[in-house]
Design an enzyme around this catalytic site. Structure first.
Site, short mmCIF file in Angstrom:
data_model
loop_
_atom_site.label_atom_id
_atom_site.label_comp_id
_atom_site.label_asym_id
_atom_site.label_seq_id
_atom_site.Cartn_x
_atom_site.Cartn_y
_atom_site.Cartn_z
N GLU A 268 4.81 5.95 -8.56
CA GLU A 268 4.00 4.83 -8.62
C GLU A 268 2.49 5.58 -8.69
O GLU A 268 1.69 4.63 -9.33
CB GLU A 268 4.09 4.15 -7.31
CG GLU A 268 3.31 2.64 -7.51
CD GLU A 268 3.72 1.73 -6.39
OE1 GLU A 268 4.75 0.92 -6.36
OE2 GLU A 268 3.22 1.97 -5.20
N HIS A 294 27.85 19.29 -7.43
CA HIS A 294 29.27 18.85 -7.87
C HIS A 294 29.04 17.88 -8.90
O HIS A 294 30.10 17.18 -9.28
CB HIS A 294 30.21 18.55 -6.92
CG HIS A 294 30.62 19.61 -5.78
ND1 HIS A 294 31.58 20.19 -5.85
CD2 HIS A 294 29.81 20.01 -4.68
CE1 HIS A 294 31.54 21.27 -4.97
NE2 HIS A 294 30.49 20.95 -4.13
N LYS A 409 5.45 -9.25 -11.65
CA LYS A 409 5.15 -10.14 -10.43
C LYS A 409 4.79 -11.71 -10.89
O LYS A 409 5.17 -12.55 -10.54
CB LYS A 409 4.09 -9.59 -9.58
CG LYS A 409 4.41 -8.39 -8.61
CD LYS A 409 3.17 -7.99 -7.64
CE LYS A 409 3.68 -6.50 -7.00
NZ LYS A 409 2.67 -6.03 -6.17
#
Length: 420
Positions: A268, A294, A409
């Site tokens: 951010e 792995h 938003k």
């Protein structure tokens, strides 16, 4: 104590040295002018810790509480989650945390079913005081537990927000205890403010030790005694077009939440459009060793050479669990590790993986904590905050804004307003 080691096979040239000096000067100015308040939190929050302990002594419901429900998302919860995860195994008699963050109905329902109101303190954290996920979850908690915020449950709810925010006004109207966040401290830099210090102190952690470790690191940095931060930031800022990702390979399961906090802070802050209109910023990736040896390790070793890797390990886990001296039929080739501790095994895996990358000339660095102590946790938090600021200053971007989040938003609000 934390040891830092870099292996970049790179020496800054005179132009880069000049950029480093300018970036350091910019951080000094930010600190002096109060542009970024996180520089002062390690000292300022020591008084806050004292205030919280006084409040705890006078709270009538707290002696019966063994659970803290923290309602918040992003910077309002990730830092507290990280510290809780790192220190819980070594701290006695700490309260249980339940984190209500994501608006996932299955997750919410499962967590709510584990909460007993009479044993719980509810803490609502939102810097803006309007975070839609947090407020929605707060409403759900009020409804589910029939919280009487003007009467008997007033001492059971605590608010952490900006001074004068809608949530702050709500707390004032209901005479709820509220702690405020400094205006110049952004959410992702706020873990050492009331956002983290209040709930962690109430839970029973040594927040004074955390703050002291952080304070010592800030002092050493501005006295130019932590030059490795400057060099690492310079490499990240000047090589990001080639090395587009930084992988934090942390060798302890309890560091997984810290990796999440790092991804939030780094992404951010540094994912920005610079003054020339270029999209900049190395992508943060969090991985846990030895599990991801792995899987993800293969991509690092033989995939595109576009990643730097930061190894993080704890030298002494303060746990002597051993591999038994047993021989299993047909798998005797695993006996070489018998009687050694798991502490030895996981750190040997870290060292071996690091060495294999050095041999492949992959840029790596190592952060080695002697033990997982409150002071080391505080230092580690501030280390990453300073590294982020230094990298951003060298990229010449504003790391304290997040304009890329705003459009989403707006679309969300418009969608629900349209449906009303």
């Amino acid at each position: 104590m934390i040891t830092y080691w870099l292996d970049y096979d790179w020496v800054p040239d005179s132009r880069t040295e000049k950029l480093m000096m300018e970036a350091f000067g910019r951080m000094v100015e930010e600190r002096e002018r109060g542009v970024a308040g996180y520089y002062h939190l390690p000292e300022d929050s020591k008084l806050l810790e004292t205030e919280v302990k006084a409040w705890m002594a006078s709270n009538p419901v707290l002696p019966r509480c063994d659970t803290i429900v923290l309602i918040g998302i992003g910077g309002s919860s990730l830092g507290t989650r990280a510290v809780d995860s790192m220190l819980r195994h070594g701290t006695e008699n700490v309260k249980r945390f339940v984190f209500l963050e994501n608006p996932d109905p299955v997750d919410i329902s499962e967590k709510l079913s584990t909460i007993r109101k009479e044993k719980t303190l509810f803490i609502v954290v939102s810097k803006s005081g309007t975070t839609i996920e947090t407020i929605s979850l707060f409403k759900t908690v009020i409804d589910r537990f029939d919280l009487d915020l003007k009467g008997t449950d007033r001492s059971r709810v605590l608010v952490i927000t900006d001074e004068g925010s809608p949530l702050c006004r709500f707390a004032d109207d209901h005479e709820l205890k509220a702690y405020t966040i400094p205006e110049n401290v952004g959410g992702r830099f706020s873990v050492l403010s009331a956002v983290g210090i209040v709930p962690l102190t109430i839970a029973g952690y040594d927040t004074c030790g955390i703050l002291q470790g952080a304070s010592d690191m800030v002092t050493r940095f501005f006295e130019r005694r932590e030059k490795h931060i400057e060099k690492k930031a310079a490499f990240m800022a000047t090589h990001w077009e080639r090395y587009r990702m930084n992988v934090l390979f942390a060798y302890a399961t309890f560091l997984e939440e810290f990796s999440g906090w790092y991804v939030h802070l780094w992404g951010e802050s540094l994912g920005k459009i610079d003054a020339e209109g270029m999209h900049v910023g190395p992508t943060p990736i969090g991985r846990i060793g030895a599990v991801d040896q792995h899987s993800f390790l293969q991509l690092v070793m033989e995939g595109p050479r576009d990643k730097t890797v930061t190894f993080m390990k704890v030298v002494d886990f303060e746990n002597d669990l051993k591999i038994p001296s047993l021989t299993l039929e047909n798998i005797e080739n695993a006996d070489y590790i018998n009687t050694h501790t798991f502490n030895e095994l996981i750190n040997a895996e870290c060292d071996a993986t690091l060495q294999s990358m050095v041999e492949k000339k992959i840029p790596v660095d190592l952060i080695a904590l002697d033990r997982m102590t409150p002071a080391n946790v505080g230092e580690l938090i501030v280390y990453y905050e300073l590294l982020t600021s230094m990298t951003g200053a060298m990229l010449d971007i504003d790391i304290y804004t997040q304009p890329g989040l705003e459009r989403g938003k707006t679309i969300l609000i418009n969608k629900f307003e349209k449906d009303r």
